[in-house]
Enzyme design. Structure first.
Site, mmCIF file in Angstrom:
data_model
loop_
_atom_site.group_PDB
_atom_site.id
_atom_site.type_symbol
_atom_site.label_atom_id
_atom_site.label_comp_id
_atom_site.label_asym_id
_atom_site.label_seq_id
_atom_site.Cartn_x
_atom_site.Cartn_y
_atom_site.Cartn_z
ATOM 1 N N GLY A 154 -10.399 -16.210 -2.997
ATOM 2 C CA GLY A 154 -9.764 -14.905 -2.856
ATOM 3 C C GLY A 154 -8.552 -14.875 -1.960
ATOM 4 N N MET A 211 6.092 -9.207 -1.407
ATOM 5 C CA MET A 211 4.836 -9.912 -1.146
ATOM 6 C C MET A 211 3.675 -8.960 -1.399
ATOM 7 S SD MET A 211 5.644 -12.318 2.146
ATOM 8 C CE MET A 211 6.645 -13.801 1.973
ATOM 9 N N GLY A 241 5.854 -8.595 9.453
ATOM 10 C CA GLY A 241 6.089 -9.222 8.162
ATOM 11 C C GLY A 241 5.342 -10.527 7.988
ATOM 12 N N ARG A 242 5.580 -11.153 6.836
ATOM 13 C CA ARG A 242 4.902 -12.399 6.481
ATOM 14 C C ARG A 242 5.920 -13.409 5.979
ATOM 15 N NH1 ARG A 242 -0.495 -11.929 6.386
ATOM 16 N NH2 ARG A 242 -0.778 -13.696 4.987
ATOM 17 N N HIS A 287 -7.072 20.211 -15.109
ATOM 18 C CA HIS A 287 -7.057 21.109 -13.959
ATOM 19 C C HIS A 287 -8.491 21.340 -13.485
ATOM 20 C CE1 HIS A 287 -5.958 24.491 -11.375
ATOM 21 N NE2 HIS A 287 -6.976 25.168 -11.916
ATOM 22 N N VAL A 328 11.652 -5.797 20.448
ATOM 23 C CA VAL A 328 10.687 -6.398 21.371
ATOM 24 C C VAL A 328 11.255 -7.709 21.909
ATOM 25 C CG1 VAL A 328 8.410 -7.478 21.544
ATOM 26 C CG2 VAL A 328 8.674 -5.289 20.352
ATOM 27 N N VAL A 381 3.935 -1.618 6.454
ATOM 28 C CA VAL A 381 2.671 -1.280 5.809
ATOM 29 C C VAL A 381 1.468 -1.737 6.630
ATOM 30 C CG1 VAL A 381 1.257 -1.630 3.762
ATOM 31 C CG2 VAL A 381 3.722 -1.340 3.524
ATOM 32 N N ILE A 382 1.419 -3.012 6.992
ATOM 33 C CA ILE A 382 0.239 -3.567 7.661
ATOM 34 C C ILE A 382 0.004 -2.894 9.007
ATOM 35 C CG2 ILE A 382 -0.761 -5.665 8.652
ATOM 36 C CD1 ILE A 382 0.832 -7.244 6.532
#
EC number: 1.8.1.4
Length: 464
Positions: free
Chosen positions: A39, A317, A270-271, A443, A235, A181-182
């Site tokens: 996975g 990604m 990010g990745r 509806h 940072v 997102v993460i």
């Protein structure tokens, strides 16, 4: 030495889907995976476990804020963190075992271990070397660190998304570096569980690349939920002790420096492609400037018989993008003529409310000089959303001004990640906003908001 038609390296969404599709098409297939479970990142330490915690923490929110409004009187919920993590782990186990079952069902061999490609047509796993007519690299990605910053990740105090899913206890204070997102998904999990969450983002707003109007509304909603945002900040350093961390950052507008202290710092900037140990340099595989594997329009690398898909190549990604590519490369190897429509790949943020998008943003259409029209509809006008205390947000549909063809859609609201797909199907068939507007919607459902936005591209929404 075993011989295969196809060996796929990596069992994430791209790898396992590609392997199953190859087997379905009559190709003798093996999939290499070094983890103890199949996975990839998605099922083990990414998409699936994070959604389990998002679901659990949302139930806490409902109990704390909405149960009493509906006449459900219960004591204030108590969080059993160990049990919540066990629930998350059980969800992971069900999904990874499901992939193992599908491999057996489709006669895909699982080669357990880490792979390298010593030469074209051969894959080495441990001490064994296997032959393959076709090799597909689907090794995925790994968390990227903060560019230009001094930071050491220990997955205990300074963590990536992996460590954030396994914290020993719920922290009192958390700093999230990165407003993508993460970071926002995991930040919202802990905010619902009582953590004071601060998000530091380099850009001037969160979710860079998102439709600007949606991103601004999203930040306002998350702020109401208790998240704090520091945008336009770079940072500089993350210094950790055994139990605390200090994040030093510099404001881009005036170079002023400040810092925040927290129990946990989540680095979610990010990745990057994960290709370590594959031997791509020695093999002569061409790479892009960003460290991705270079491929042609059919996922071929410059080395004959070697292909690449998913996070290791260009493009978003996203697990579902990798899945589409896994199916496409399998069908191509089998002699078919597949096609992936990269203009219709949805993106979803699984907070509450959810945020989903597909196609072009307003900013992109303006930059491209495309004449367009906008249809908007607020969930405040949706009966189901109001009944469910889910009326924050709106649907925004973008259509070509001359032809009415749908060019994009952006949703912030309840079940946005599911609602977006009727627009995906519409765009795949080249539908106009009027086509969507004239399609009967049940509806009361959230989906009526999609129809109303389409109506707003014409003579006007009914319930606005």
């Amino acid at each position: 030495m075993a011989s295969y038609d196809v060996i796929i390296i990596g069992s994430g969404p791209g790898g396992y889907v590609g392997a199953i599709r190859c087997a379905q098409l009559g190709l003798k297939t093996a999939c290499v995976e070094g983890r103890d479970t199949l996975g990839g990142t998605c099922l083990n330490v990414g998409c699936i476990p994070s959604k389990a915690l998002l679901h659990a923490s949302h139930q806490v929110h409902e109990a704390e804020h909405n149960f009493e409004k509906m006449g459900i009187k219960v004591p204030a919920p108590k969080i059993d963190w160990k049990t919540m993590l066990a629930y998350k782990d059980d969800v992971i186990g069900q999904n990874t075992k499901g992939i193992e079952f599908l491999f057996k069902k489709n006669k895909v061999d699982w080669l357990k271990g880490w792979a390298s490609i010593p030469e074209a047509g051969k894959v080495k796993v441990g001490d064994e070397t296997h032959e393959a007519k076709h090799i597909i690299i689907a090794s995925g990605s790994e968390p990227a660190s903060i560019p230009g910053a001094e930071v050491e990740i220990d997955e205990k105090v300074v963590v990536t998304s992996t460590g954030a899913l396994e914290l020993g206890k719920i922290p009192k204070r958390m700093v999230v570096v990165g407003g993508g997102v993460i970071g926002l998904e995991l930040g919202s999990v802990y905010a619902r569980l009582g953590t004071e969450v601060s998000v530091i983002e380099f850009m001037d707003g969160i979710t860079p690349g998102q439709d600007l109007e949606v991103a601004r509304q999203f930040q306002k909603i998350l702020t109401k939920q208790g998240l704090k945002f520091i945008t336009g900040a770079a940072v500089q350093k993350v210094a950790a002790t055994k139990s605390k961390a200090k994040v030093t950052y510099k404001m881009r507008k005036d170079d002023s420096e400040d810092s925040l202290e927290a129990d946990i710092v989540l680095v979610s900037t990010g990745r990057k492609p994960f290709t370590e140990g594959l031997g791509l340099d020695a093999l002569g595989v061409k790479m892009t400037e960003r460290g991705q594997i270079a491929t042609d329009g059919s996922y071929r690398t410059n080395v004959p018989g070697v292909y690449a898909i998913g996070d290791v190549i260009e493009g978003p990604m996203l697990a579902h993008k990798a899945e589409d590519e896994g199916m496409a490369v399998a069908e191509m190897i089998a002699g078919q003529h597949p096609h992936v429509n990269y203009g219709v790949i949805p993106g979803v943020i699984y907070t509450h409310p959810e945020v989903a998008s597909v196609g072009k943003t307003e900013e992109q259409l303006k930059a491209e000089g495309v004449a367009y029209k906008v249809g908007k509809f607020s969930f405040m006008g949706n009966g189901r959303a109001k009944a469910n205390f889910a009326a924050d947000g709106f649907v925004k549909l973008l259509a070509d001004k001359a032809t009415d063809r749908i060019l994009g859609a952006h949703v912030i609201g309840p079940m946005a990640g599911d609602l977006i797909h009727e627009v995906c199907v519409a765009m795949e068939f080249g539908a106009a906003a009027e086509d969507l507007a004239r399609t009967c919607h049940a509806h009361p459902t959230y989906s009526e908001a999609m129809r109303e936005a389409a109506l707003a591209c014409g003579d006007g929404a009914i319930h606005a």
